[in-house]
Design a protein around this motif. Structure first.
Motif, PDB file in Angstrom:
ATOM      1  N   VAL A   8       0.890  -1.077   0.242  1.00  0.00           N
ATOM      2  CA  VAL A   8       0.002   0.118  -0.019  1.00  0.00           C
ATOM      3  C   VAL A   8       1.045   1.075  -0.022  1.00  0.00           C
ATOM      4  O   VAL A   8       1.805   1.395   0.847  1.00  0.00           O
ATOM      5  N   THR A   9       0.748   2.015  -1.217  1.00  0.00           N
ATOM      6  CA  THR A   9       1.606   3.244  -1.269  1.00  0.00           C
ATOM      7  C   THR A   9       0.785   4.569  -0.973  1.00  0.00           C
ATOM      8  O   THR A   9      -0.373   4.572  -1.486  1.00  0.00           O
ATOM      9  N   ASN A  10       1.641   5.715  -0.814  1.00  0.00           N
ATOM     10  CA  ASN A  10       1.145   6.830  -0.882  1.00  0.00           C
ATOM     11  C   ASN A  10       1.782   7.562  -2.188  1.00  0.00           C
ATOM     12  O   ASN A  10       2.721   8.062  -2.018  1.00  0.00           O
ATOM     13  N   ILE A  11       0.839   7.804  -3.083  1.00  0.00           N
ATOM     14  CA  ILE A  11       1.516   8.316  -4.571  1.00  0.00           C
ATOM     15  C   ILE A  11       1.836   9.923  -4.316  1.00  0.00           C
ATOM     16  O   ILE A  11       2.851  10.076  -4.888  1.00  0.00           O
ATOM     17  N   ARG A  16       9.307   9.147  -1.899  1.00  0.00           N
ATOM     18  CA  ARG A  16      10.210   9.605  -0.754  1.00  0.00           C
ATOM     19  C   ARG A  16       9.669   9.245   0.664  1.00  0.00           C
ATOM     20  O   ARG A  16       8.922   8.254   0.627  1.00  0.00           O
ATOM     21  N   LYS A  17       9.971   9.622   1.718  1.00  0.00           N
ATOM     22  CA  LYS A  17       9.674   9.419   2.793  1.00  0.00           C
ATOM     23  C   LYS A  17       8.121   9.353   3.253  1.00  0.00           C
ATOM     24  O   LYS A  17       7.312  10.214   2.758  1.00  0.00           O
ATOM     25  N   GLY A  18       7.457   8.242   3.774  1.00  0.00           N
ATOM     26  CA  GLY A  18       5.925   7.986   3.790  1.00  0.00           C
ATOM     27  C   GLY A  18       5.446   7.515   2.567  1.00  0.00           C
ATOM     28  O   GLY A  18       4.303   7.194   2.675  1.00  0.00           O
ATOM     29  N   ALA A  19       6.159   6.866   1.633  1.00  0.00           N
ATOM     30  CA  ALA A  19       5.737   6.612   0.384  1.00  0.00           C
ATOM     31  C   ALA A  19       4.920   5.046   0.514  1.00  0.00           C
ATOM     32  O   ALA A  19       3.999   4.705   0.042  1.00  0.00           O
ATOM     33  N   ILE A  20       5.857   4.323   1.336  1.00  0.00           N
ATOM     34  CA  ILE A  20       5.057   3.080   1.740  1.00  0.00           C
ATOM     35  C   ILE A  20       4.206   3.081   3.061  1.00  0.00           C
ATOM     36  O   ILE A  20       4.722   3.408   4.081  1.00  0.00           O
ATOM     37  N   VAL A  21       3.001   2.822   2.802  1.00  0.00           N
ATOM     38  CA  VAL A  21       2.126   2.855   4.174  1.00  0.00           C
ATOM     39  C   VAL A  21       1.975   1.520   4.703  1.00  0.00           C
ATOM     40  O   VAL A  21       1.920   1.491   6.070  1.00  0.00           O
ATOM     41  N   ALA A  22       1.837   0.333   4.143  1.00  0.00           N
ATOM     42  CA  ALA A  22       1.904  -1.067   4.622  1.00  0.00           C
ATOM     43  C   ALA A  22       2.429  -1.982   3.555  1.00  0.00           C
ATOM     44  O   ALA A  22       2.273  -1.679   2.306  1.00  0.00           O
ATOM     45  N   MET A  23       2.982  -2.932   4.033  1.00  0.00           N
ATOM     46  CA  MET A  23       3.502  -4.138   3.321  1.00  0.00           C
ATOM     47  C   MET A  23       2.975  -5.546   4.088  1.00  0.00           C
ATOM     48  O   MET A  23       3.275  -5.778   5.226  1.00  0.00           O
TER      49      MET A  23
END
Length: 66
Positions: A8-11, A16-23
């Motif tokens: 789950v990513t933040n487009i 950059r920092k905060g792009a990956i929300v969850a794996m």
């Protein structure tokens, strides 16, 4: 053996920092839901786009989590 990972990513973070929300490893909907419910509800409510390929599993968990 796990053959699937949900990312789950933040487009808006544009890699950059905060792009990956969850794996989340695996395809068991209950496990994925448990992890995604740890993401603050405010963040989950801001979801604007979903890309999926696990059809039935994704539909069920998206309805429950988002």
């Amino acid at each position: 053996m796990v053959n699937s990972i949900l990312i789950v990513t933040n487009i808006e973070a544009k890699g950059r920092k905060g792009a990956i929300v969850a794996m989340v490893k695996g395809t068991v909907a209950e496990d994925i839901i448990a992890v995604l419910k740890r993401v603050p509800e405010r963040s989950r409510k801001r979801v604007q786009e979903v890309t999926m390929d696990m059809a039935l599993t994704c539909n069920w968990l998206l309805n429950d989590v988002l």
